[in-house]
Design a protein around this motif. Structure first.
Motif, short mmCIF file in Angstrom:
data_model
loop_
_atom_site.label_atom_id
_atom_site.label_comp_id
_atom_site.label_asym_id
_atom_site.label_seq_id
_atom_site.Cartn_x
_atom_site.Cartn_y
_atom_site.Cartn_z
N VAL A 19 46.68 -6.21 -59.26
CA VAL A 19 46.62 -7.54 -58.65
C VAL A 19 46.53 -7.43 -57.14
N PHE A 20 47.41 -6.61 -56.58
CA PHE A 20 47.38 -6.46 -55.12
C PHE A 20 46.12 -5.74 -54.64
N LEU A 21 45.55 -4.91 -55.49
CA LEU A 21 44.27 -4.27 -55.11
C LEU A 21 43.16 -5.32 -55.01
N GLY A 22 43.20 -6.28 -55.92
CA GLY A 22 42.22 -7.37 -55.83
C GLY A 22 42.43 -8.22 -54.59
N LEU A 23 43.73 -8.48 -54.29
CA LEU A 23 44.03 -9.24 -53.07
C LEU A 23 43.54 -8.48 -51.82
N ARG A 24 43.68 -7.15 -51.85
CA ARG A 24 43.22 -6.32 -50.72
C ARG A 24 41.72 -6.48 -50.53
N ALA A 25 40.97 -6.52 -51.65
CA ALA A 25 39.49 -6.66 -51.54
C ALA A 25 39.13 -8.00 -50.92
N GLY A 26 39.86 -9.05 -51.30
CA GLY A 26 39.60 -10.34 -50.72
C GLY A 26 39.90 -10.38 -49.23
N THR A 27 40.98 -9.70 -48.82
CA THR A 27 41.34 -9.65 -47.41
C THR A 27 40.28 -8.90 -46.60
N LEU A 28 39.75 -7.82 -47.18
CA LEU A 28 38.69 -7.08 -46.48
C LEU A 28 37.45 -7.96 -46.26
N SER A 29 37.16 -8.80 -47.24
CA SER A 29 36.00 -9.71 -47.06
C SER A 29 36.27 -10.70 -45.93
N ASP A 30 37.54 -11.17 -45.85
CA ASP A 30 37.89 -12.11 -44.78
C ASP A 30 37.75 -11.43 -43.40
N LEU A 31 38.18 -10.15 -43.30
CA LEU A 31 38.08 -9.42 -42.03
C LEU A 31 36.62 -9.23 -41.62
N ASP A 32 35.77 -8.92 -42.60
CA ASP A 32 34.34 -8.75 -42.28
C ASP A 32 33.77 -10.04 -41.70
N ALA A 33 34.19 -11.16 -42.22
CA ALA A 33 33.69 -12.43 -41.72
C ALA A 33 34.22 -12.73 -40.33
N LEU A 34 35.46 -12.35 -40.06
CA LEU A 34 36.07 -12.62 -38.75
C LEU A 34 35.54 -11.66 -37.69
N CYS A 35 35.33 -10.45 -38.04
CA CYS A 35 34.98 -9.42 -37.05
C CYS A 35 33.47 -9.28 -36.90
N GLY A 36 32.72 -9.91 -37.69
CA GLY A 36 31.27 -9.84 -37.55
C GLY A 36 30.68 -8.50 -37.94
N GLY A 37 31.35 -7.75 -38.75
CA GLY A 37 30.81 -6.48 -39.25
C GLY A 37 31.08 -5.31 -38.34
N ASP A 38 31.69 -5.50 -37.16
CA ASP A 38 32.01 -4.34 -36.32
C ASP A 38 33.52 -4.20 -36.21
N ARG A 39 33.89 -3.26 -35.36
CA ARG A 39 35.33 -3.00 -35.28
C ARG A 39 36.01 -3.82 -34.19
N SER A 40 35.31 -4.62 -33.51
CA SER A 40 35.95 -5.45 -32.49
C SER A 40 36.30 -6.78 -33.13
N CYS A 41 37.58 -6.99 -33.27
CA CYS A 41 38.06 -8.21 -33.95
C CYS A 41 38.82 -9.05 -32.96
N PRO A 42 38.70 -10.34 -33.02
CA PRO A 42 39.46 -11.21 -32.13
C PRO A 42 40.94 -11.19 -32.49
N PRO A 43 41.77 -11.61 -31.57
CA PRO A 43 43.22 -11.65 -31.87
C PRO A 43 43.57 -12.51 -33.07
N SER A 44 42.79 -13.50 -33.36
CA SER A 44 43.10 -14.37 -34.50
C SER A 44 42.98 -13.64 -35.84
N ALA A 45 42.32 -12.46 -35.83
CA ALA A 45 42.14 -11.72 -37.10
C ALA A 45 43.33 -10.80 -37.40
#
Length: 336
Positions: free
Chosen positions: A244-270
Motif C-alpha cells: 500500500v505504501f509503495l503505491g502511495l510512494r509512486a503517487g508522490t513521485l508523480s506529484d513531485l515530477d509535476a511540481l519540479c518540472g522534470g528536473d532536480r530544481s524544486c520550489p520550496p513548496s514541493a
C-alpha cells in the motif's frame, strides 16, 4: 397331679378375691376422685374375673391400670400373681417383695402378709440363674444380655432370668463379635464364658504373572501449526501494508515530477511532498521486508510442524541462498 393343679389354681383365685375385697372396702384416698376410685374398683373386679378364667394377659392389664390409681399391697400382690402364671418370674418376685414391704404393719393388708411369704420362697427356688463371665479376648468388650449392656456388678454375680431362651452377645465398638443363645428351664443354673478370638486374616491373592506385552514407545508429540499460521499471517499483512505504501510512494513521485518540472530544481513548496515521499518509501521498504521474512518463516514453521523422518511423510527444509530463490534469497527444498 391335674387335680392338685386345679386345687392350687382355685386357692390362688380365692386369695385374689379376698384381697380384692380388702381393696374395695378401703376408704377413699384424698388424692383420687370418687369417679377414679369407682373406675379402679370396676377394673379390679374385671381383673379378678379374667384371672379366674385363666386369661392372665387381660387380667394383668386391668391390675396394672388399677395400680396407676391406687398402688395398694393387694393390687401389687395380684399383679405378681398374674406375672408368675405368665412365666415372668423375675418381675413377679419383685412385685411380691414390694407387696410384702407395703403390707408390713398394715392391719388392712393381713391377707397379703399371710400369703406373700410362701410365694416369695417358691419363686426364689424356681427362678433360673445365669452367670456370664469374660473369657480370652473379651476384657474390653461390651457384654449384653438380651440387648442390655451388663455392668461390673452383674458380671460378677449370678443373674436371675425368666425361663426360656436368652441372647448373650459381645460388641467391640459398633461390631458384634459374639452372639450365643442360651435356653434355661426353671431352677437351671448355667455359666456362659464370652471368648473372642481374632478372626484369621484373609489370604492374600497371588499377583498374576506379568504377561502383558511391553508397551510400545509413544510417538513424540507433533509441533503445533498455530505458530506457523500466526507468523505467516503477520508476514502477509506486513507485505500488504508495504505494498500500500509503495503505491502511495509512486503517487508522490508523480506529484513531485509535476511540481519540479522534470528536473532536480524544486520550489520550496514541493518540500512537504518530498518528505511524504521519503516517509512512504521507508514504510514500504520496512513492510515489504517484514512481509517477506514473515512469509518465509511461517512457511518454514508449517513445514516442520508436519513432522518428518518417517517413511512416506514429506520432508522439507528452508535453504538460504538456494538456487532460484525468489523470497529474499530463501528457498524451500523438499523431498516427497
Amino acid at each position: 397331679m391335674e387335680q392338685g393343679g386345679h386345687r392350687k389354681s382355685g386357692r390362688q383365685i380365692i386369695a385374689a378375691a379376698a384381697l380384692g375385697a380388702a381393696l374395695l372396702a378401703a376408704p377413699p384416698a384424698g388424692a383420687q376422685t370418687k369417679e377414679e376410685l369407682a373406675e379402679a374398683r370396676a377394673l379390679f373386679q374385671e381383673g379378678v374375673a379374667l384371672s379366674a378364667a385363666n386369661n392372665c394377659p387381660a387380667a394383668l392389664a386391668r391390675f396394672q391400670a388399677v395400680a396407676n390409681v391406687r398402688r395398694t399391697p393387694q393390687v401389687l400382690f395380684n399383679i405378681a400373681e398374674c406375672e408368675a402364671r405368665l412365666g415372668k418370674l423375675v418381675s413377679a418376685l419383685g412385685n411380691y417383695r414390694i407387696a410384702a414391704a407395703a403390707a408390713d404393719g398394715d392391719p388392712k393388708a393381713r391377707d397379703v402378709t399371710a400369703n406373700v411369704g410362701p410365694r416369695i420362697e417358691d419363686l426364689e427356688q424356681r427362678i433360673p440363674r445365669l452367670a456370664i463371665r469374660r473369657g480370652p479376648g473379651a476384657l474390653t468388650a461390651t457384654i449384653l444380655l438380651d440387648g442390655s449392656a451388663l455392668g461390673a456388678a452383674e458380671m460378677s454375680a449370678d443373674i436371675p432370668v425368666d425361663p426360656g431362651p436368652h441372647v448373650v452377645s459381645a460388641r467391640i465398638g459398633d461390631r458384634e463379635v459374639v452372639r450365643e443363645t442360651v435356653t434355661l428351664d426353671e431352677r437351671d443354673e448355667k455359666t456362659v464364658e464370652v471368648a473372642i478370638t481374632a478372626p484369621p486374616e484373609p489370604p492374600r491373592a497371588a499377583a498374576p504373572p506379568d504377561t502383558a506385552p511391553p508397551e510400545a514407545p509413544r510417538p513424540a508429540a507433533r509441533p503445533s501449526k498455530v505458530p506457523g499460521l500466526v507468523v505467516l499471517g503477520a508476514g502477509i499483512a506486513s507485505g500488504v501494508v508495504g505494498g500500500v505504501f509503495l503505491g502511495l510512494r509512486a503517487g508522490t513521485l508523480s506529484d513531485l515530477d509535476a511540481l519540479c518540472g522534470g528536473d532536480r530544481s524544486c520550489p520550496p513548496s514541493a518540500r512537504p511532498t518530498a518528505d511524504r515521499g521519503r516517509l512512504y518509501t521507508g514504510v514500504a521498504e520496512v513492510g515489504i521486508g517484514l512481509g517477506v521474512a514473515g512469509v518465509a518463516a511461517g512457511i518454514a514453521l508449517l513445514v516442520t510442524s508436519r513432522g518428518g523422518g518417517a517413511a512416506g511423510v514429506p520432508r522439507a527444509a528452508v535453504v538460504p541462498h538456494a538456487p532460484g530463490a525468489d523470497l529474499a534469497g530463501l528457498s524451500v527444498a523438499g523431498r516427497f
